[in-house]
Design a protein around this motif. Structure first.
Motif, PDB file in Angstrom:
ATOM      1  N   UNK A   1       1.549   6.954   9.435  1.00  0.00           N
ATOM      2  CA  UNK A   1       1.461   8.423   9.839  1.00  0.00           C
ATOM      3  C   UNK A   1       1.183   9.213   8.610  1.00  0.00           C
ATOM      4  N   UNK A   2       0.734   8.581   7.577  1.00  0.00           N
ATOM      5  CA  UNK A   2       0.093   9.601   6.589  1.00  0.00           C
ATOM      6  C   UNK A   2      -1.319   9.161   6.385  1.00  0.00           C
ATOM      7  N   UNK A   3      -2.073  10.271   6.153  1.00  0.00           N
ATOM      8  CA  UNK A   3      -3.576  10.138   6.225  1.00  0.00           C
ATOM      9  C   UNK A   3      -3.883   9.741   4.830  1.00  0.00           C
ATOM     10  N   UNK A   4      -4.332   8.391   4.528  1.00  0.00           N
ATOM     11  CA  UNK A   4      -4.552   7.985   3.410  1.00  0.00           C
ATOM     12  C   UNK A   4      -6.124   7.718   2.961  1.00  0.00           C
ATOM     13  N   UNK A   5      -6.779   8.118   3.890  1.00  0.00           N
ATOM     14  CA  UNK A   5      -8.438   7.601   3.911  1.00  0.00           C
ATOM     15  C   UNK A   5      -9.143   8.270   2.709  1.00  0.00           C
ATOM     16  N   UNK A   6      -8.843   9.617   2.158  1.00  0.00           N
ATOM     17  CA  UNK A   6      -9.149  10.284   1.087  1.00  0.00           C
ATOM     18  C   UNK A   6      -8.578  10.242  -0.095  1.00  0.00           C
ATOM     19  N   UNK A   7      -7.696   9.339  -0.164  1.00  0.00           N
ATOM     20  CA  UNK A   7      -6.800   9.361  -1.478  1.00  0.00           C
ATOM     21  C   UNK A   7      -7.655   8.899  -2.728  1.00  0.00           C
ATOM     22  N   UNK A   8      -7.296   9.645  -3.911  1.00  0.00           N
ATOM     23  CA  UNK A   8      -7.888   9.131  -5.081  1.00  0.00           C
ATOM     24  C   UNK A   8      -7.479   7.498  -5.493  1.00  0.00           C
ATOM     25  N   UNK A   9      -8.052   7.091  -6.432  1.00  0.00           N
ATOM     26  CA  UNK A   9      -7.786   5.766  -6.813  1.00  0.00           C
ATOM     27  C   UNK A   9      -6.497   5.412  -7.300  1.00  0.00           C
ATOM     28  N   UNK A  10      -6.040   6.284  -7.924  1.00  0.00           N
ATOM     29  CA  UNK A  10      -4.535   6.194  -8.508  1.00  0.00           C
ATOM     30  C   UNK A  10      -3.578   6.313  -7.381  1.00  0.00           C
ATOM     31  N   UNK A  11      -3.715   7.224  -6.486  1.00  0.00           N
ATOM     32  CA  UNK A  11      -2.777   7.446  -5.256  1.00  0.00           C
ATOM     33  C   UNK A  11      -2.942   6.210  -4.358  1.00  0.00           C
TER      34      UNK A  11
END
Length: 225
Positions: free
Chosen positions: A66-76
């Protein structure tokens, strides 16, 4: 569990632009076992890398639980990977300087699990994988099949919700390959979601659904009976 919408991945150099994934949309349900197949260069490993948060898409959306993770930064991305995703590779990727227990324990150390709980979890998973008798051995002292069992144990010891497997039997003979696939099937039966890239029709048959890629696009999605 997994939802990707209009996802594309483009690799660019100063001279060449390569479209690895082209407007892919896909949903994978919780506790599903999916095999991804297709010829070399079709985008299988690129898709798996994005699902594993090892890379970001060029465009589109990737939702994990359910969380949009496609644009996360490397640390995230790293933080999400640690507790939620386990990886099994063709090349085992064990650390030669660490014995079986130490290799399997490593993800729990990164999660700051107490020493007592780490010991119990590792003992439990080694027993489940049938390699307790090799606990103090080093990777170079194990057969290929045993090394892959250790790699699977390391992938699941943190109880991830998702296992990503990239050609997990590629370096194994037929007997060991069958045993490894049965282990993955058993993990799926116990509730773990598995997405596997494979060239093997035999291995793909363990999955509940086979997705075929060609030139960066899904050309079929077939549920196994």
């Amino acid at each position: 569990m997994i939802k990707i919408e209009n996802l594309s991945k483009v690799f660019r150099t100063s001279e060449v632009e390569t479209i690895a994934l082209n407007d892919v949309s896909l949903e994978i349900a919780d506790k599903e076992f999916v095999s991804i197949m297709g010829p070399s260069g079709c985008g299988k490993s690129t898709l798996l890398n994005i699902l594993g948060l090892l890379d970001n898409p060029t465009s589109g959306h990737y939702y994990l639980s359910g969380k949009d993770v496609g644009g996360l930064k490397e640390r995230e991305r790293t933080n999400v990977r640690k507790g939620n995703i386990g990886f099994v590779f063709q090349s085992f990727n064990l650390i030669d300087e660490l014995n079986v227990v130490e290799n399997v324990e490593l993800p729990l150390t990164y999660l700051h699990i107490s020493a007592r709980e780490r010991k119990q979890r590792v003992a439990d998973i080694l027993s489940r994988m049938g390699i307790s008798h090799r606990a103090k051995h080093y990777p170079q002292q194990l057969s290929g099949g045993q090394q892959q069992r250790v790699a699977i144990a390391r992938a699941v010891v943190s109880n991830p919700e998702l296992i990503l497997a990239d050609e997990p039997t590629g370096n194994l003979d037929s007997k060991n390959g069958k045993e490894v696939m049965q282990l993955l099937s058993d993990l799926n039966s116990s509730g773990t979601t598995i997405v596997m890239v494979t060239h093997s029709q035999r291995d793909a048959g363990y999955a509940s659904r086979i997705i075929n890629l060609f030139d960066g696009q899904i050309v079929s999605s077939i549920s196994e009976m």
